[in-house]
Write a protein that holds these residues in place. Structure first.
Motif, mmCIF file in Angstrom:
data_model
loop_
_atom_site.group_PDB
_atom_site.id
_atom_site.type_symbol
_atom_site.label_atom_id
_atom_site.label_comp_id
_atom_site.label_asym_id
_atom_site.label_seq_id
_atom_site.Cartn_x
_atom_site.Cartn_y
_atom_site.Cartn_z
ATOM 1 N N MET A 1 0.845 -1.176 0.000
ATOM 2 C CA MET A 1 0.000 0.000 0.000
ATOM 3 C C MET A 1 0.893 1.243 0.000
ATOM 4 N N ARG A 2 0.451 2.263 -0.715
ATOM 5 C CA ARG A 2 1.183 3.521 -0.770
ATOM 6 C C ARG A 2 0.289 4.638 -0.240
ATOM 7 N N TYR A 3 0.905 5.735 0.106
ATOM 8 C CA TYR A 3 0.183 6.911 0.589
ATOM 9 C C TYR A 3 0.555 8.094 -0.291
ATOM 10 N N ILE A 4 -0.440 8.835 -0.706
ATOM 11 C CA ILE A 4 -0.222 9.980 -1.585
ATOM 12 C C ILE A 4 -0.525 11.264 -0.817
ATOM 13 N N LEU A 5 0.449 12.155 -0.798
ATOM 14 C CA LEU A 5 0.284 13.487 -0.228
ATOM 15 C C LEU A 5 -0.035 14.429 -1.377
ATOM 16 N N THR A 6 -1.158 15.120 -1.274
ATOM 17 C CA THR A 6 -1.559 16.091 -2.285
ATOM 18 C C THR A 6 -1.679 17.457 -1.636
ATOM 19 N N ILE A 7 -1.057 18.459 -2.246
ATOM 20 C CA ILE A 7 -1.167 19.837 -1.783
ATOM 21 C C ILE A 7 -1.664 20.650 -2.965
ATOM 22 N N ARG A 8 -2.774 21.380 -2.746
ATOM 23 C CA ARG A 8 -3.342 22.183 -3.826
ATOM 24 C C ARG A 8 -3.762 23.540 -3.308
ATOM 25 N N GLU A 9 -3.777 24.504 -4.208
ATOM 26 C CA GLU A 9 -4.264 25.841 -3.861
ATOM 27 C C GLU A 9 -5.778 25.859 -3.968
ATOM 28 N N HIS A 10 -6.428 26.677 -3.144
ATOM 29 C CA HIS A 10 -7.870 26.874 -3.221
ATOM 30 C C HIS A 10 -8.189 27.752 -4.429
ATOM 31 N N ASN A 11 -9.212 27.400 -5.149
ATOM 32 C CA ASN A 11 -9.808 28.225 -6.201
ATOM 33 C C ASN A 11 -8.966 28.459 -7.438
ATOM 34 N N HIS A 12 -7.703 28.077 -7.478
ATOM 35 C CA HIS A 12 -6.901 28.209 -8.693
ATOM 36 C C HIS A 12 -5.638 27.367 -8.559
ATOM 37 N N SER A 13 -4.943 27.200 -9.657
ATOM 38 C CA SER A 13 -3.721 26.395 -9.613
ATOM 39 C C SER A 13 -2.503 27.302 -9.686
ATOM 40 N N TRP A 14 -1.354 26.720 -9.366
ATOM 41 C CA TRP A 14 -0.099 27.447 -9.444
ATOM 42 C C TRP A 14 0.261 27.619 -10.915
ATOM 43 N N ALA A 15 0.072 28.783 -11.450
ATOM 44 C CA ALA A 15 0.470 29.104 -12.829
ATOM 45 C C ALA A 15 -0.001 28.039 -13.820
ATOM 46 N N GLY A 16 -1.215 27.564 -13.646
ATOM 47 C CA GLY A 16 -1.774 26.589 -14.562
ATOM 48 C C GLY A 16 -1.361 25.156 -14.305
ATOM 49 N N ARG A 17 -0.586 24.916 -13.280
ATOM 50 C CA ARG A 17 -0.164 23.550 -12.951
ATOM 51 C C ARG A 17 -1.160 22.934 -11.978
ATOM 52 N N GLY A 18 -1.211 21.636 -12.006
ATOM 53 C CA GLY A 18 -2.077 20.911 -11.083
ATOM 54 C C GLY A 18 -1.495 20.845 -9.694
ATOM 55 N N PRO A 19 -2.162 20.130 -8.815
ATOM 56 C CA PRO A 19 -1.666 19.996 -7.440
ATOM 57 C C PRO A 19 -0.324 19.258 -7.387
ATOM 58 N N VAL A 20 0.408 19.494 -6.306
ATOM 59 C CA VAL A 20 1.663 18.787 -6.066
ATOM 60 C C VAL A 20 1.312 17.475 -5.379
ATOM 61 N N GLN A 21 1.821 16.355 -5.913
ATOM 62 C CA GLN A 21 1.577 15.050 -5.311
ATOM 63 C C GLN A 21 2.893 14.318 -5.137
ATOM 64 N N THR A 22 3.041 13.683 -3.971
ATOM 65 C CA THR A 22 4.188 12.832 -3.716
ATOM 66 C C THR A 22 3.684 11.502 -3.179
ATOM 67 N N THR A 23 4.398 10.432 -3.487
ATOM 68 C CA THR A 23 4.003 9.089 -3.074
ATOM 69 C C THR A 23 4.977 8.588 -2.021
ATOM 70 N N HIS A 24 4.429 7.941 -0.978
ATOM 71 C CA HIS A 24 5.229 7.499 0.161
ATOM 72 C C HIS A 24 4.849 6.077 0.554
ATOM 73 N N SER A 25 5.790 5.368 1.160
ATOM 74 C CA SER A 25 5.565 3.980 1.577
ATOM 75 C C SER A 25 4.654 3.873 2.789
ATOM 76 N N THR A 26 4.698 4.877 3.661
ATOM 77 C CA THR A 26 3.887 4.849 4.881
ATOM 78 C C THR A 26 3.197 6.191 5.094
ATOM 79 N N ALA A 27 2.161 6.181 5.906
ATOM 80 C CA ALA A 27 1.485 7.428 6.262
ATOM 81 C C ALA A 27 2.437 8.347 7.022
ATOM 82 N N GLU A 28 3.301 7.772 7.849
ATOM 83 C CA GLU A 28 4.262 8.562 8.608
ATOM 84 C C GLU A 28 5.215 9.310 7.686
ATOM 85 N N GLU A 29 5.664 8.656 6.608
ATOM 86 C CA GLU A 29 6.538 9.322 5.636
ATOM 87 C C GLU A 29 5.811 10.462 4.921
ATOM 88 N N ALA A 30 4.536 10.249 4.602
ATOM 89 C CA ALA A 30 3.751 11.299 3.949
ATOM 90 C C ALA A 30 3.606 12.504 4.865
#
Length: 75
Positions: free
Chosen positions: A1-30
């Protein structure tokens, strides 16, 4: 099982880019990655002294900036 951390801006994206996502082996790492993200961005985004307690720092950061985060399981 993996854990995905997603960080996004409210109401708009960073210069047209989507949210930042990182994948981690554990919830603690995320959550550690989330703490690192907040610590790196604290001075430029909040500008006050950082709280010593990491959980307090995260709560305060996301109450100040127009961003949200989510940690979810991925199979």
């Amino acid at each position: 099982m993996r854990y995905i951390l997603t960080i996004r801006e409210h109401n708009h994206s960073w210069a047209g880019r989507g949210p930042v996502q990182t994948t981690h082996s554990t919830a603690e790492e995320a959550h550690a990655s989330l703490r690192d993200y907040v610590a790196r961005n604290w001075d430029s985004e909040v500008g006050t002294e950082r709280p010593d307690d990491p959980e307090h720092m995260i709560r305060e950061y996301f109450s100040e900036v127009p961003e949200a985060y989510d940690v979810c399981k991925s199979e």
